[in-house]
Design a protein around this motif. Sequence first.
Motif, PDB file in Angstrom:
ATOM      1  N   ARG A 201       0.804  -1.216   0.000  1.00  0.00           N
ATOM      2  CA  ARG A 201       0.000   0.000   0.000  1.00  0.00           C
ATOM      3  C   ARG A 201       0.847   1.282   0.000  1.00  0.00           C
ATOM      4  O   ARG A 201       0.321   2.360  -0.236  1.00  0.00           O
ATOM      5  CB  ARG A 201      -0.913   0.039   1.235  1.00  0.00           C
ATOM      6  N   ASP A 202       2.136   1.175   0.290  1.00  0.00           N
ATOM      7  CA  ASP A 202       2.975   2.364   0.437  1.00  0.00           C
ATOM      8  C   ASP A 202       3.152   3.095  -0.890  1.00  0.00           C
ATOM      9  O   ASP A 202       3.291   2.465  -1.948  1.00  0.00           O
ATOM     10  CB  ASP A 202       4.346   1.983   0.982  1.00  0.00           C
ATOM     11  N   TRP A 203       3.185   4.428  -0.830  1.00  0.00           N
ATOM     12  CA  TRP A 203       3.368   5.230  -2.041  1.00  0.00           C
ATOM     13  C   TRP A 203       4.708   4.923  -2.715  1.00  0.00           C
ATOM     14  O   TRP A 203       4.846   5.036  -3.935  1.00  0.00           O
ATOM     15  CB  TRP A 203       3.278   6.720  -1.725  1.00  0.00           C
ATOM     16  N   PHE A 204       5.695   4.540  -1.908  1.00  0.00           N
ATOM     17  CA  PHE A 204       7.037   4.342  -2.451  1.00  0.00           C
ATOM     18  C   PHE A 204       7.286   2.908  -2.906  1.00  0.00           C
ATOM     19  O   PHE A 204       8.367   2.598  -3.416  1.00  0.00           O
ATOM     20  CB  PHE A 204       8.099   4.734  -1.417  1.00  0.00           C
ATOM     21  N   ALA A 205       6.322   2.005  -2.748  1.00  0.00           N
ATOM     22  CA  ALA A 205       6.549   0.599  -3.095  1.00  0.00           C
ATOM     23  C   ALA A 205       6.954   0.447  -4.554  1.00  0.00           C
ATOM     24  O   ALA A 205       7.859  -0.332  -4.883  1.00  0.00           O
ATOM     25  CB  ALA A 205       5.299  -0.229  -2.800  1.00  0.00           C
ATOM     26  N   VAL A 206       6.307   1.183  -5.456  1.00  0.00           N
ATOM     27  CA  VAL A 206       6.636   1.076  -6.877  1.00  0.00           C
ATOM     28  C   VAL A 206       8.064   1.522  -7.148  1.00  0.00           C
ATOM     29  O   VAL A 206       8.789   0.912  -7.933  1.00  0.00           O
ATOM     30  CB  VAL A 206       5.637   1.878  -7.736  1.00  0.00           C
ATOM     31  N   TRP A 207       8.500   2.584  -6.469  1.00  0.00           N
ATOM     32  CA  TRP A 207       9.843   3.115  -6.714  1.00  0.00           C
ATOM     33  C   TRP A 207      10.912   2.189  -6.150  1.00  0.00           C
ATOM     34  O   TRP A 207      11.967   2.001  -6.761  1.00  0.00           O
ATOM     35  CB  TRP A 207       9.963   4.520  -6.128  1.00  0.00           C
ATOM     36  N   VAL A 208      10.641   1.610  -4.977  1.00  0.00           N
ATOM     37  CA  VAL A 208      11.581   0.640  -4.402  1.00  0.00           C
ATOM     38  C   VAL A 208      11.687  -0.569  -5.324  1.00  0.00           C
ATOM     39  O   VAL A 208      12.791  -1.075  -5.586  1.00  0.00           O
ATOM     40  CB  VAL A 208      11.137   0.223  -2.984  1.00  0.00           C
ATOM     41  N   PRO A 227      12.930   2.567   4.608  1.00  0.00           N
ATOM     42  CA  PRO A 227      12.503   3.660   3.732  1.00  0.00           C
ATOM     43  C   PRO A 227      12.619   5.046   4.348  1.00  0.00           C
ATOM     44  O   PRO A 227      12.795   6.028   3.626  1.00  0.00           O
ATOM     45  CB  PRO A 227      11.034   3.321   3.429  1.00  0.00           C
ATOM     46  N   ASP A 228      12.535   5.145   5.677  1.00  0.00           N
ATOM     47  CA  ASP A 228      12.598   6.446   6.332  1.00  0.00           C
ATOM     48  C   ASP A 228      14.010   6.855   6.722  1.00  0.00           C
ATOM     49  O   ASP A 228      14.229   7.958   7.224  1.00  0.00           O
ATOM     50  CB  ASP A 228      11.715   6.448   7.588  1.00  0.00           C
ATOM     51  N   GLN A 229      14.977   5.982   6.506  1.00  0.00           N
ATOM     52  CA  GLN A 229      16.359   6.294   6.873  1.00  0.00           C
ATOM     53  C   GLN A 229      16.920   7.380   5.958  1.00  0.00           C
ATOM     54  O   GLN A 229      16.705   7.372   4.754  1.00  0.00           O
ATOM     55  CB  GLN A 229      17.210   5.022   6.760  1.00  0.00           C
ATOM     56  N   THR A 230      17.652   8.300   6.542  1.00  0.00           N
ATOM     57  CA  THR A 230      18.199   9.430   5.794  1.00  0.00           C
ATOM     58  C   THR A 230      19.454   9.018   5.034  1.00  0.00           C
ATOM     59  O   THR A 230      20.306   8.300   5.557  1.00  0.00           O
ATOM     60  CB  THR A 230      18.532  10.588   6.751  1.00  0.00           C
ATOM     61  N   LEU A 231      19.576   9.504   3.797  1.00  0.00           N
ATOM     62  CA  LEU A 231      20.750   9.211   2.982  1.00  0.00           C
ATOM     63  C   LEU A 231      21.893  10.151   3.328  1.00  0.00           C
ATOM     64  O   LEU A 231      21.695  11.356   3.500  1.00  0.00           O
ATOM     65  CB  LEU A 231      20.402   9.364   1.496  1.00  0.00           C
ATOM     66  N   ALA A 361      13.396   6.119   0.725  1.00  0.00           N
ATOM     67  CA  ALA A 361      12.210   5.996  -0.122  1.00  0.00           C
ATOM     68  C   ALA A 361      12.223   7.052  -1.216  1.00  0.00           C
ATOM     69  O   ALA A 361      11.953   6.769  -2.394  1.00  0.00           O
ATOM     70  CB  ALA A 361      10.945   6.121   0.724  1.00  0.00           C
ATOM     71  N   GLU A 362      12.539   8.286  -0.840  1.00  0.00           N
ATOM     72  CA  GLU A 362      12.593   9.368  -1.835  1.00  0.00           C
ATOM     73  C   GLU A 362      13.724   9.154  -2.830  1.00  0.00           C
ATOM     74  O   GLU A 362      13.567   9.434  -4.024  1.00  0.00           O
ATOM     75  CB  GLU A 362      12.759  10.707  -1.102  1.00  0.00           C
ATOM     76  N   ALA A 363      14.854   8.642  -2.342  1.00  0.00           N
ATOM     77  CA  ALA A 363      15.969   8.368  -3.245  1.00  0.00           C
ATOM     78  C   ALA A 363      15.591   7.296  -4.262  1.00  0.00           C
ATOM     79  O   ALA A 363      15.966   7.375  -5.445  1.00  0.00           O
ATOM     80  CB  ALA A 363      17.196   7.928  -2.453  1.00  0.00           C
ATOM     81  N   ALA A 364      14.832   6.283  -3.836  1.00  0.00           N
ATOM     82  CA  ALA A 364      14.380   5.251  -4.767  1.00  0.00           C
ATOM     83  C   ALA A 364      13.521   5.856  -5.861  1.00  0.00           C
ATOM     84  O   ALA A 364      13.632   5.492  -7.039  1.00  0.00           O
ATOM     85  CB  ALA A 364      13.608   4.167  -4.020  1.00  0.00           C
ATOM     86  N   ALA A 365      12.653   6.805  -5.490  1.00  0.00           N
ATOM     87  CA  ALA A 365      11.808   7.462  -6.488  1.00  0.00           C
ATOM     88  C   ALA A 365      12.655   8.227  -7.498  1.00  0.00           C
ATOM     89  O   ALA A 365      12.408   8.174  -8.713  1.00  0.00           O
ATOM     90  CB  ALA A 365      10.814   8.394  -5.800  1.00  0.00           C
ATOM     91  N   ILE A 366      13.657   8.930  -7.011  1.00  0.00           N
ATOM     92  CA  ILE A 366      14.501   9.737  -7.899  1.00  0.00           C
ATOM     93  C   ILE A 366      15.272   8.860  -8.876  1.00  0.00           C
ATOM     94  O   ILE A 366      15.254   9.089 -10.087  1.00  0.00           O
ATOM     95  CB  ILE A 366      15.458  10.613  -7.065  1.00  0.00           C
ATOM     96  N   VAL A 367      15.948   7.823  -8.364  1.00  0.00           N
ATOM     97  CA  VAL A 367      16.772   7.010  -9.265  1.00  0.00           C
ATOM     98  C   VAL A 367      15.913   6.146 -10.171  1.00  0.00           C
ATOM     99  O   VAL A 367      16.304   5.843 -11.307  1.00  0.00           O
ATOM    100  CB  VAL A 367      17.802   6.159  -8.489  1.00  0.00           C
ATOM    101  N   ALA A 368      14.732   5.737  -9.709  1.00  0.00           N
ATOM    102  CA  ALA A 368      13.838   4.956 -10.576  1.00  0.00           C
ATOM    103  C   ALA A 368      13.396   5.789 -11.773  1.00  0.00           C
ATOM    104  O   ALA A 368      13.369   5.308 -12.909  1.00  0.00           O
ATOM    105  CB  ALA A 368      12.622   4.464  -9.785  1.00  0.00           C
ATOM    106  N   ARG A 369      13.057   7.047 -11.534  1.00  0.00           N
ATOM    107  CA  ARG A 369      12.623   7.914 -12.644  1.00  0.00           C
ATOM    108  C   ARG A 369      13.786   8.267 -13.558  1.00  0.00           C
ATOM    109  O   ARG A 369      13.602   8.413 -14.764  1.00  0.00           O
ATOM    110  CB  ARG A 369      11.989   9.188 -12.091  1.00  0.00           C
ATOM    111  N   MET A 370      14.970   8.425 -12.979  1.00  0.00           N
ATOM    112  CA  MET A 370      16.124   8.694 -13.827  1.00  0.00           C
ATOM    113  C   MET A 370      16.433   7.502 -14.716  1.00  0.00           C
ATOM    114  O   MET A 370      16.699   7.635 -15.905  1.00  0.00           O
ATOM    115  CB  MET A 370      17.344   9.059 -12.980  1.00  0.00           C
TER     116      MET A 370
END
Length: 390
Positions: A201-208, A227-231, A361-370
Amino acid sequence: MKKKRMLRLPCLLLALCLLLGGQALAAPEGATVWGYSEGLAQCELDGKWGFVDAQKKVVIPLKYNSVVSFSLGLAAVNLDGKLGVIRQDGAYLIQPEYGTLLPLDCGLYVVQKGTRWGVASILPFSDGQGGTTNLLYDLIYDSATITEQGGTRVLTLTRDGEVTKIPVFDLPRILVEKGVPSARFSLTRGKLPSFSDVSPRDWFAVWVDIAYNVGLTSGVGGNRYAPDQTLTVAEVLKLAATMESRYKDDSFHTSSSTGPYWYSGAVNYCLASGIIQSGTFTQQDYLRPATRREIAQIFAATSQAKHMKNINDLAKIKASVPDVKPGDAGADAIYSLYAKGVLTGVDSKLTFNPKGTVTRAEAAAIVARMARAEQRLALWGEYNPNVFAG
Protein backbone atom coordinates in the motif's frame (compact mmCIF):
# COMPACT_ATOMS: atom_id res chain seq x y z
CA MET A 1 4.61 11.45 11.85
CA LYS A 2 1.76 10.46 9.51
CA LYS A 3 1.21 14.09 8.53
CA LYS A 4 4.90 14.52 7.72
CA ARG A 5 4.83 11.41 5.49
CA MET A 6 1.90 12.82 3.54
CA LEU A 7 3.78 16.08 3.01
CA ARG A 8 6.70 14.10 1.62
CA LEU A 9 4.54 12.20 -0.87
CA PRO A 10 6.14 12.59 -4.30
CA CYS A 11 3.65 14.03 -6.74
CA LEU A 12 2.63 10.81 -8.47
CA LEU A 13 -0.72 11.23 -6.72
CA LEU A 14 -0.71 14.89 -7.76
CA ALA A 15 -0.30 13.75 -11.35
CA LEU A 16 -3.09 11.22 -10.91
CA CYS A 17 -5.44 13.87 -9.54
CA LEU A 18 -4.54 16.27 -12.34
CA LEU A 19 -5.29 13.54 -14.84
CA LEU A 20 -8.73 13.10 -13.31
CA GLY A 21 -9.39 16.83 -13.37
CA GLY A 22 -8.58 17.67 -9.76
CA GLN A 23 -10.12 15.65 -6.94
CA ALA A 24 -9.89 11.88 -7.14
CA LEU A 25 -13.27 10.25 -6.49
CA ALA A 26 -14.00 7.49 -3.99
CA ALA A 27 -14.58 3.99 -5.29
CA PRO A 28 -18.26 3.71 -6.23
CA GLU A 29 -20.66 2.02 -3.84
CA GLY A 30 -20.78 -1.72 -4.39
CA ALA A 31 -17.35 -1.90 -6.02
CA THR A 32 -14.95 -4.68 -4.97
CA VAL A 33 -11.39 -3.71 -4.10
CA TRP A 34 -8.83 -6.48 -4.49
CA GLY A 35 -5.26 -6.80 -3.17
CA TYR A 36 -2.75 -3.97 -3.36
CA SER A 37 0.44 -3.97 -5.38
CA GLU A 38 2.83 -1.02 -5.67
CA GLY A 39 0.34 1.31 -3.99
CA LEU A 40 -2.68 0.55 -6.18
CA ALA A 41 -5.41 -2.10 -6.05
CA GLN A 42 -7.67 -3.55 -8.70
CA CYS A 43 -11.25 -2.33 -8.37
CA GLU A 44 -14.29 -3.90 -10.09
CA LEU A 45 -17.93 -2.95 -10.49
CA ASP A 46 -20.42 -4.60 -12.86
CA GLY A 47 -17.65 -6.25 -14.86
CA LYS A 48 -15.61 -3.05 -15.35
CA TRP A 49 -12.17 -2.75 -13.82
CA GLY A 50 -9.83 0.05 -12.79
CA PHE A 51 -7.52 0.94 -9.91
CA VAL A 52 -7.80 2.71 -6.56
CA ASP A 53 -5.13 4.05 -4.20
CA ALA A 54 -4.60 3.23 -0.52
CA GLN A 55 -7.44 5.60 0.42
CA LYS A 56 -9.74 3.78 -2.04
CA LYS A 57 -9.85 6.78 -4.35
CA VAL A 58 -10.21 5.93 -8.03
CA VAL A 59 -7.01 6.84 -9.86
CA ILE A 60 -7.60 4.82 -13.04
CA PRO A 61 -11.27 4.78 -14.13
CA LEU A 62 -13.29 1.57 -14.04
CA LYS A 63 -13.54 1.08 -17.81
CA TYR A 64 -11.57 -2.07 -18.59
CA ASN A 65 -12.88 -5.58 -19.23
CA SER A 66 -9.98 -6.90 -17.14
CA VAL A 67 -6.68 -5.77 -15.66
CA VAL A 68 -3.66 -7.33 -13.98
CA SER A 69 -1.94 -5.98 -10.89
CA PHE A 70 0.85 -3.44 -11.26
CA SER A 71 4.41 -4.74 -11.32
CA LEU A 72 7.41 -2.46 -11.90
CA GLY A 73 4.97 0.38 -12.56
CA LEU A 74 3.29 -1.47 -15.44
CA ALA A 75 -0.09 -3.18 -15.80
CA ALA A 76 -1.68 -4.99 -18.73
CA VAL A 77 -5.29 -4.04 -19.47
CA ASN A 78 -8.10 -5.36 -21.67
CA LEU A 79 -10.25 -2.68 -23.29
CA ASP A 80 -13.10 -4.10 -25.38
CA GLY A 81 -11.13 -7.23 -26.12
CA LYS A 82 -7.89 -5.46 -27.07
CA LEU A 83 -4.80 -5.61 -24.88
CA GLY A 84 -2.36 -2.85 -23.92
CA VAL A 85 -0.08 -1.65 -21.11
CA ILE A 86 -0.57 1.35 -18.82
CA ARG A 87 1.51 3.06 -16.17
CA GLN A 88 0.25 4.22 -12.78
CA ASP A 89 -1.49 7.37 -14.01
CA GLY A 90 -3.39 5.41 -16.66
CA ALA A 91 -1.28 6.65 -19.59
CA TYR A 92 -0.77 4.04 -22.27
CA LEU A 93 2.72 2.69 -22.83
CA ILE A 94 1.39 0.17 -25.35
CA GLN A 95 -1.93 1.10 -26.91
CA PRO A 96 -4.80 -1.41 -26.42
CA GLU A 97 -4.81 -2.81 -29.94
CA TYR A 98 -3.45 -6.34 -29.64
CA GLY A 99 -5.10 -9.74 -29.43
CA THR A 100 -2.15 -11.25 -27.54
CA LEU A 101 0.27 -9.58 -25.13
CA LEU A 102 2.98 -11.72 -23.52
CA PRO A 103 5.58 -10.09 -21.24
CA LEU A 104 9.28 -10.47 -21.94
CA ASP A 105 12.12 -8.84 -20.03
CA CYS A 106 13.38 -5.30 -20.68
CA GLY A 107 9.95 -3.69 -21.04
CA LEU A 108 9.19 -5.80 -24.12
CA TYR A 109 6.04 -7.74 -24.99
CA VAL A 110 5.31 -10.35 -27.61
CA VAL A 111 2.25 -8.99 -29.44
CA GLN A 112 -0.22 -10.32 -31.97
CA LYS A 113 -2.60 -8.46 -34.24
CA GLY A 114 -4.76 -10.54 -36.53
CA THR A 115 -2.52 -13.30 -37.87
CA ARG A 116 0.72 -11.34 -37.48
CA TRP A 117 3.15 -11.41 -34.57
CA GLY A 118 5.95 -9.13 -33.38
CA VAL A 119 7.62 -7.63 -30.30
CA ALA A 120 6.64 -4.22 -28.85
CA SER A 121 8.56 -1.94 -26.47
CA ILE A 122 6.94 0.20 -23.78
CA LEU A 123 9.26 3.01 -24.92
CA PRO A 124 9.32 4.20 -28.54
CA PHE A 125 12.58 4.77 -30.38
CA SER A 126 13.75 6.15 -33.70
CA ASP A 127 12.65 4.18 -36.76
CA GLY A 128 15.65 5.50 -38.69
CA GLN A 129 13.41 7.37 -41.12
CA GLY A 130 12.63 10.49 -39.14
CA GLY A 131 9.79 8.93 -37.17
CA THR A 132 9.37 6.68 -34.16
CA THR A 133 8.23 3.14 -33.53
CA ASN A 134 7.63 0.93 -30.54
CA LEU A 135 8.00 -2.32 -32.51
CA LEU A 136 11.38 -3.91 -31.94
CA TYR A 137 10.30 -6.70 -34.32
CA ASP A 138 7.59 -5.68 -36.79
CA LEU A 139 4.26 -7.44 -37.09
CA ILE A 140 5.39 -9.61 -39.97
CA TYR A 141 5.86 -13.00 -38.32
CA ASP A 142 3.66 -16.07 -38.50
CA SER A 143 4.39 -16.89 -34.87
CA ALA A 144 6.36 -15.69 -31.88
CA THR A 145 7.03 -17.94 -28.91
CA ILE A 146 9.17 -17.94 -25.77
CA THR A 147 10.72 -21.30 -24.95
CA GLU A 148 13.54 -22.60 -22.78
CA GLN A 149 16.47 -24.29 -24.47
CA GLY A 150 19.33 -25.66 -22.44
CA GLY A 151 18.37 -23.50 -19.47
CA THR A 152 18.17 -20.34 -21.62
CA ARG A 153 14.95 -18.52 -22.46
CA VAL A 154 14.72 -17.99 -26.20
CA LEU A 155 12.45 -15.77 -28.31
CA THR A 156 11.61 -17.69 -31.51
CA LEU A 157 10.17 -15.81 -34.50
CA THR A 158 8.91 -17.71 -37.54
CA ARG A 159 8.17 -16.26 -40.99
CA ASP A 160 7.47 -18.23 -44.15
CA GLY A 161 9.22 -21.24 -42.69
CA GLU A 162 12.33 -19.30 -41.66
CA VAL A 163 13.13 -19.31 -37.94
CA THR A 164 14.91 -16.56 -36.02
CA LYS A 165 16.02 -17.28 -32.47
CA ILE A 166 17.07 -14.55 -30.02
CA PRO A 167 18.27 -15.43 -26.49
CA VAL A 168 16.34 -13.29 -24.03
CA PHE A 169 19.61 -12.39 -22.28
CA ASP A 170 20.73 -10.71 -25.53
CA LEU A 171 17.77 -8.32 -25.65
CA PRO A 172 19.40 -5.54 -23.53
CA ARG A 173 22.28 -5.30 -26.02
CA ILE A 174 19.84 -5.15 -28.94
CA LEU A 175 17.86 -2.39 -27.23
CA VAL A 176 21.02 -0.36 -26.62
CA GLU A 177 22.01 -0.71 -30.29
CA LYS A 178 18.53 0.41 -31.37
CA GLY A 179 18.77 3.47 -29.13
CA VAL A 180 15.79 2.50 -26.99
CA PRO A 181 15.62 4.86 -23.97
CA SER A 182 16.59 3.36 -20.60
CA ALA A 183 18.17 0.32 -22.28
CA ARG A 184 21.16 0.53 -19.91
CA PHE A 185 18.72 0.01 -17.03
CA SER A 186 16.61 -2.82 -18.38
CA LEU A 187 13.74 -4.34 -16.42
CA THR A 188 13.91 -8.00 -15.40
CA ARG A 189 10.53 -9.65 -15.15
CA GLY A 190 9.84 -11.21 -11.76
CA LYS A 191 12.84 -9.69 -9.99
CA LEU A 192 11.07 -8.03 -7.06
CA PRO A 193 12.09 -7.44 -3.43
CA SER A 194 10.05 -8.52 -0.43
CA PHE A 195 11.18 -6.11 2.24
CA SER A 196 9.33 -6.46 5.54
CA ASP A 197 9.10 -2.67 5.96
CA VAL A 198 7.68 -1.90 2.50
CA SER A 199 3.94 -2.47 2.27
CA PRO A 200 2.09 -3.02 -1.03
CA ARG A 201 0.00 0.00 0.00
CA ASP A 202 2.97 2.36 0.44
CA TRP A 203 3.37 5.23 -2.04
CA PHE A 204 7.04 4.34 -2.45
CA ALA A 205 6.55 0.60 -3.10
CA VAL A 206 6.64 1.08 -6.88
CA TRP A 207 9.84 3.12 -6.71
CA VAL A 208 11.58 0.64 -4.40
CA ASP A 209 10.57 -2.19 -6.74
CA ILE A 210 11.95 -0.43 -9.82
CA ALA A 211 15.15 0.85 -8.20
CA TYR A 212 15.83 -2.63 -6.80
CA ASN A 213 14.95 -4.32 -10.09
CA VAL A 214 17.39 -2.28 -12.17
CA GLY A 215 20.14 -2.79 -9.57
CA LEU A 216 20.45 0.71 -8.13
CA THR A 217 19.27 0.09 -4.56
CA SER A 218 19.15 -2.80 -2.14
CA GLY A 219 18.20 -3.46 1.46
CA VAL A 220 20.05 -2.63 4.65
CA GLY A 221 20.05 -6.19 6.00
CA GLY A 222 17.55 -8.25 7.95
CA ASN A 223 15.10 -8.18 5.02
CA ARG A 224 14.61 -4.44 5.55
CA TYR A 225 14.76 -1.50 3.16
CA ALA A 226 14.60 1.25 5.85
CA PRO A 227 12.50 3.66 3.73
CA ASP A 228 12.60 6.45 6.33
CA GLN A 229 16.36 6.29 6.87
CA THR A 230 18.20 9.43 5.79
CA LEU A 231 20.75 9.21 2.98
CA THR A 232 24.29 10.42 3.60
CA VAL A 233 26.39 12.36 1.11
CA ALA A 234 28.54 9.24 0.60
CA GLU A 235 25.48 7.11 -0.18
CA VAL A 236 24.23 9.67 -2.70
CA LEU A 237 27.63 9.74 -4.40
CA LYS A 238 27.68 5.92 -4.54
CA LEU A 239 24.26 5.96 -6.24
CA ALA A 240 25.34 8.66 -8.69
CA ALA A 241 28.60 6.84 -9.50
CA THR A 242 26.78 3.57 -10.10
CA MET A 243 24.27 5.25 -12.39
CA GLU A 244 27.03 7.09 -14.29
CA SER A 245 29.03 3.88 -14.72
CA ARG A 246 25.99 1.95 -15.96
CA TYR A 247 25.10 4.72 -18.39
CA LYS A 248 28.65 4.93 -19.75
CA ASP A 249 28.99 1.14 -19.70
CA ASP A 250 32.37 1.20 -17.99
CA SER A 251 33.65 -1.05 -15.21
CA PHE A 252 33.19 0.98 -12.02
CA HIS A 253 29.82 -0.56 -11.09
CA THR A 254 31.21 -4.09 -11.48
CA SER A 255 34.57 -3.57 -9.72
CA SER A 256 35.46 -3.51 -6.06
CA SER A 257 35.86 -0.08 -4.51
CA THR A 258 39.38 0.79 -3.39
CA GLY A 259 40.54 3.32 -0.82
CA PRO A 260 40.57 3.85 2.90
CA TYR A 261 36.77 4.13 3.16
CA TRP A 262 33.89 2.14 1.62
CA TYR A 263 32.89 5.23 -0.36
CA SER A 264 36.37 6.26 -1.55
CA GLY A 265 35.96 4.65 -4.97
CA ALA A 266 32.61 6.40 -5.55
CA VAL A 267 34.00 9.77 -4.51
CA ASN A 268 36.99 9.38 -6.83
CA TYR A 269 34.77 8.25 -9.69
CA CYS A 270 32.44 11.24 -9.23
CA LEU A 271 35.45 13.56 -9.18
CA ALA A 272 36.89 12.00 -12.35
CA SER A 273 33.48 12.18 -14.08
CA GLY A 274 32.91 15.82 -13.17
CA ILE A 275 29.84 15.04 -11.07
CA ILE A 276 31.48 16.87 -8.17
CA GLN A 277 34.56 19.10 -8.04
CA SER A 278 37.55 19.00 -5.74
CA GLY A 279 36.53 20.81 -2.56
CA THR A 280 32.78 20.31 -3.06
CA PHE A 281 32.78 18.15 0.07
CA THR A 282 35.25 17.70 2.89
CA GLN A 283 36.05 14.36 4.51
CA GLN A 284 33.73 15.31 7.36
CA ASP A 285 30.81 15.85 4.96
CA TYR A 286 30.57 12.34 3.54
CA LEU A 287 28.85 10.70 6.51
CA ARG A 288 26.42 13.52 7.29
CA PRO A 289 22.90 13.60 5.81
CA ALA A 290 22.77 14.99 2.28
CA THR A 291 20.46 17.92 1.65
CA ARG A 292 17.85 17.92 -1.08
CA ARG A 293 19.76 20.68 -2.86
CA GLU A 294 22.93 18.58 -2.82
CA ILE A 295 21.21 15.49 -4.18
CA ALA A 296 19.75 17.56 -7.03
CA GLN A 297 23.14 19.03 -7.86
CA ILE A 298 24.80 15.61 -7.81
CA PHE A 299 22.25 13.82 -9.99
CA ALA A 300 21.81 16.73 -12.39
CA ALA A 301 25.58 16.57 -13.09
CA THR A 302 25.45 12.94 -14.27
CA SER A 303 25.68 12.11 -17.97
CA GLN A 304 22.31 10.40 -17.71
CA ALA A 305 20.61 13.60 -16.55
CA LYS A 306 22.40 15.79 -19.09
CA HIS A 307 21.10 13.66 -21.96
CA MET A 308 17.52 13.38 -20.67
CA LYS A 309 14.85 15.38 -22.48
CA ASN A 310 12.55 17.87 -20.79
CA ILE A 311 8.94 16.79 -20.46
CA ASN A 312 7.86 19.80 -18.37
CA ASP A 313 8.20 23.43 -19.44
CA LEU A 314 11.33 24.91 -17.85
CA ALA A 315 9.98 28.46 -17.69
CA LYS A 316 6.84 27.24 -15.96
CA ILE A 317 8.97 25.23 -13.53
CA LYS A 318 10.94 28.36 -12.61
CA ALA A 319 7.71 30.25 -11.98
CA SER A 320 6.06 27.43 -10.03
CA VAL A 321 8.56 26.04 -7.50
CA PRO A 322 7.83 28.37 -4.57
CA ASP A 323 10.99 28.01 -2.48
CA VAL A 324 13.69 28.07 -5.17
CA LYS A 325 14.52 31.30 -6.98
CA PRO A 326 16.78 31.87 -10.00
CA GLY A 327 20.29 32.53 -8.74
CA ASP A 328 19.86 30.41 -5.60
CA ALA A 329 22.54 27.81 -4.94
CA GLY A 330 21.68 24.73 -7.01
CA ALA A 331 18.66 26.38 -8.66
CA ASP A 332 19.57 25.35 -12.21
CA ALA A 333 20.07 21.73 -11.16
CA ILE A 334 16.78 21.67 -9.27
CA TYR A 335 14.83 23.26 -12.13
CA SER A 336 16.43 20.84 -14.58
CA LEU A 337 15.31 17.72 -12.72
CA TYR A 338 11.77 19.09 -12.36
CA ALA A 339 11.71 19.76 -16.11
CA LYS A 340 12.88 16.22 -16.84
CA GLY A 341 10.12 14.68 -14.72
CA VAL A 342 12.46 13.40 -12.00
CA LEU A 343 11.71 15.80 -9.13
CA THR A 344 8.16 16.60 -8.11
CA GLY A 345 8.54 18.31 -4.74
CA VAL A 346 7.33 17.45 -1.26
CA ASP A 347 3.73 18.64 -1.61
CA SER A 348 1.06 19.50 -4.16
CA LYS A 349 2.52 23.03 -4.54
CA LEU A 350 5.80 21.60 -5.92
CA THR A 351 7.70 22.89 -2.87
CA PHE A 352 11.28 21.60 -3.03
CA ASN A 353 12.62 22.18 0.51
CA PRO A 354 16.29 22.55 -0.55
CA LYS A 355 17.69 22.40 3.00
CA GLY A 356 15.75 19.27 3.91
CA THR A 357 17.17 15.75 3.90
CA VAL A 358 16.38 12.80 1.63
CA THR A 359 14.99 9.44 2.75
CA ARG A 360 15.81 6.13 1.13
CA ALA A 361 12.21 6.00 -0.12
CA GLU A 362 12.59 9.37 -1.83
CA ALA A 363 15.97 8.37 -3.25
CA ALA A 364 14.38 5.25 -4.77
CA ALA A 365 11.81 7.46 -6.49
CA ILE A 366 14.50 9.74 -7.90
CA VAL A 367 16.77 7.01 -9.27
CA ALA A 368 13.84 4.96 -10.58
CA ARG A 369 12.62 7.91 -12.64
CA MET A 370 16.12 8.69 -13.83
CA ALA A 371 16.75 5.11 -14.88
CA ARG A 372 13.36 4.39 -16.45
CA ALA A 373 12.04 7.01 -18.86
CA GLU A 374 8.48 5.65 -18.83
CA GLN A 375 8.18 6.57 -15.14
CA ARG A 376 9.03 10.27 -15.44
CA LEU A 377 6.19 12.57 -14.47
CA ALA A 378 4.48 15.17 -16.62
CA LEU A 379 3.29 17.74 -14.10
CA TRP A 380 0.73 19.61 -16.17
CA GLY A 381 0.05 17.67 -19.33
CA GLU A 382 -0.62 14.18 -20.56
CA TYR A 383 2.36 11.86 -20.54
CA ASN A 384 3.76 11.41 -24.05
CA PRO A 385 6.30 8.60 -24.42
CA ASN A 386 7.32 9.82 -27.89
CA VAL A 387 9.21 12.71 -26.30
CA PHE A 388 11.94 10.23 -25.32
CA ALA A 389 12.47 8.79 -28.79
CA GLY A 390 15.43 10.27 -30.64
